[in-house]
Design an enzyme around this catalytic site. Structure first.
Site, PDB file in Angstrom:
ATOM      1  N   SER A 131      -0.717   5.452  -0.068  1.00  0.00           N
ATOM      2  CA  SER A 131      -0.129   5.071   1.216  1.00  0.00           C
ATOM      3  C   SER A 131       1.321   5.573   1.554  1.00  0.00           C
ATOM      4  CB  SER A 131      -0.444   3.453   1.129  1.00  0.00           C
ATOM      5  OG  SER A 131       0.201   2.825   2.374  1.00  0.00           O
ATOM      6  N   LYS A 185      -6.366   0.014  -2.461  1.00  0.00           N
ATOM      7  CA  LYS A 185      -5.813   0.883  -1.199  1.00  0.00           C
ATOM      8  C   LYS A 185      -6.721   0.418  -0.058  1.00  0.00           C
ATOM      9  CE  LYS A 185      -3.892   4.107   1.127  1.00  0.00           C
ATOM     10  NZ  LYS A 185      -4.646   4.371   2.249  1.00  0.00           N
ATOM     11  N   HIS A 188      -5.234  -2.908   0.935  1.00  0.00           N
ATOM     12  CA  HIS A 188      -3.794  -2.712   1.534  1.00  0.00           C
ATOM     13  C   HIS A 188      -4.315  -2.248   2.963  1.00  0.00           C
ATOM     14  CE1 HIS A 188      -1.018   0.686   3.009  1.00  0.00           C
ATOM     15  NE2 HIS A 188      -0.259   0.049   2.311  1.00  0.00           N
ATOM     16  N   ASN A 189      -5.005  -1.204   3.263  1.00  0.00           N
ATOM     17  CA  ASN A 189      -5.470  -0.835   4.701  1.00  0.00           C
ATOM     18  C   ASN A 189      -6.126  -2.096   5.530  1.00  0.00           C
ATOM     19  OD1 ASN A 189      -4.608   1.634   3.630  1.00  0.00           O
ATOM     20  ND2 ASN A 189      -6.183   2.620   4.735  1.00  0.00           N
ATOM     21  N   GLU A 192      -3.001  -4.074   6.526  1.00  0.00           N
ATOM     22  CA  GLU A 192      -2.434  -3.217   7.458  1.00  0.00           C
ATOM     23  C   GLU A 192      -3.009  -3.303   8.871  1.00  0.00           C
ATOM     24  OE1 GLU A 192      -2.671   1.591   8.197  1.00  0.00           O
ATOM     25  OE2 GLU A 192      -1.759   0.998   6.487  1.00  0.00           O
TER      26      GLU A 192
END
Length: 473
Positions: A131, A185, A188-189, A192
């Site tokens: 990222s 990940k 995380h997105n 986000e």
């Protein structure tokens, strides 16, 4: 090309792949590169890679032969079938003990499957979340590897040197076997998505609701970035408001079509949360808001049929700025809290051993959601390794309680002016629900028992009960 001279190789020379190669080469490694189209490789070698220890290959066999054993091959191609096709062509050319590292945004379940499939070839496999966008890939991303424990020691020095650094520590950590890295990940997105939608709603409320100009918004977000909201996304938002269109001189943001794109990771986060029974309403609202934004024609038609709220008395703009700041911070905490609740729930469901404090640490640099807030999250999990939810950490329970009145005020201001704030209001409802000792689910259980005899439990005695609700005539 001499055989077995390159430390590692990378397949896929789109912008992210190119920048990651340049990053790794800068750290002292010799890298072989291959791309499906010969022209892309030639352009890269004659352009950004010129004069560097980056060795091109134009045949896959040539590429594999150029690598030192055990071979380490990074794959940076579009998630989905493209990854499978690369692996299908690579595997027969590799030897037992060689390793493939999928550095794209693959679904973690695909990573689990590929790990199992490659065991028949005795090839190690890791899913590596990366990222930071194009700039992060070039200068130092946050890196989230998971997969084969045998492959980790070989790639660890490479990833640690390529990663962003915060307080002399590289923003990379190994998260265990299977698809753990890509799972981290994905979450995380999801966070986000929530973070970006909340910022967009704050902008909309200030701009449409109270007439803030782009220049004023730039000043507001620069101020926000000096306080608890300090983060990469707040910083770039302030920059965006200062960008003028070269042709018209107008703020560029005002000329951008209001249809948001997405690549799937936010949707995967929501789907997985539903499967696991983890509520993530802030993130869910953010994903749905992008979907709704794409329905531009419908929105234009509907807007003609609805009268906007009557103009209200102007409010004190300084007070509004402060209320929005409080609501944005509190809602942002909700987005992170929901993501970390998902991460925590994976332990029993998928067998991942995720250190939540370590995840917060590596997200402090390089990645898109890097923020000062993550240091507080890290501290919360380090102080209480059994912390069930971020809301129960003294720091966050106090921080949210202090902002609750202003949070409600900001949401009310938006509602009264007809400004949609789905993620911000969902965050407030999530907090109110989490902090409610009693919810109306008792009525839901009565309804379920009425039409489906699903039974219910009582608060005054043990057991399951069913009532013949419908009165006989």
């Amino acid at each position: 090309m001499n055989e077995s001279t390159c430390d590692l190789g990378l397949i896929g020379l789109a912008v992210m792949g190119q920048n990651l190669v340049l990053n790794i080469e800068r750290r002292g490694f010799v890298v072989a590169v291959f791309n499906r189209t010969k022209e892309k490789t030639q352009q890269f070698i004659s352009g950004p890679a010129a004069g560097k220890q980056i060795i091109p290959a134009y045949q896959l066999e040539e590429f594999v032969r150029s690598l030192k054993r055990p071979r380490q091959i990074l794959v940076m191609v579009k998630a989905g079938s493209a990854v499978d096709k690369v692996i299908e062509k690579l595997a027969p050319l590799m030897e037992p003990g060689d390793a493939i590292f999928d550095c794209g945004n693959s679904h973690f379940k695909d990573t689990e499957r590929r790990s199992q499939e490659l065991t028949t070839w005795q090839i190690e496999f890791m899913g590596v979340g990366v990222s930071g966008g194009e700039e992060g890939a070039l200068w130092g991303p946050s890196i989230m590897p998971g997969g084969s424990p045998a492959a980790w020691p070989g790639i660890q020095p490479v990833l640690e040197k390529a990663a962003a650094v915060v307080e002399r520590q590289p923003c990379v950590a190994y998260f265990g076997s299977g698809g753990s890295g890509h799972f981290v990940k994905m979450v995380h997105n999801g966070i986000e998505y929530g973070d970006m939608q909340l910022i967009a709603e704050a902008y909309d409320l200030l701009q449409r609701g109270f007439g803030f100009s782009a220049a004023q918004l730039g000043d507001v977000f620069k101020k926000y970035n000096q306080g608890p909201l300090a983060s990469y996304l707040i910083e770039i938002t302030a920059d965006i408001f200062g960008q003028k269109d070269q042709e018209s001189g107008r703020p560029l943001v005002d000329l951008i079509l209001d249809k948001a794109g997405q690549k799937g990771t936010g949707r995967w986060t929501c789907q997985t949360a539903l499967e696991m029974g983890i509520p993530i309403p802030t993130i869910q609202s953010a994903v749905e808001s992008r979907m709704l934004s794409s329905q531009k024609t419908f929105r234009e038609q509907a807007a003609k049929l609805v009268e906007r709220p009557a103009k209200l008395e102007p409010a004190d703009k300084n007070e509004v700025v402060e209320a929005v700041e409080a609501a944005l911070y509190a809602s942002k905490v909700c987005s992170y809290a929901q993501g970390f609740a998902m991460l925590q729930a994976t332990g029993s469901e998928y067998g991942y051993q995720l250190d939540l404090g370590e995840i917060a640490r590596i997200w402090r640099g390089g990645c898109i959601i890097r923020a000062n807030l993550l240091q507080d999250i890290r501290a919360a999990y380090e102080q209480d390794t059994d912390l069930a939810h971020l809301f129960l950490a003294p720091f966050f329970s106090q921080a949210l309680t202090r902002r609750l009145t202003a949070w409600r005020q900001a949401v009310n201001l938006a509602i009264n002016r007809g400004i949609p704030v789905p993620a911000m209001s969902a965050s407030l409802a999530y907090f109110d629900s989490c902090s409610s000792e009693r919810l109306p689910a008792n009525l839901l259980q009565a309804q379920r028992d009425y039409f489906g005899a699903h039974t219910y439990q009582r608060i005054d005695k043990e057991g399951s009960f069913h009532t013949p609700w419908k009165k006989t005539k």
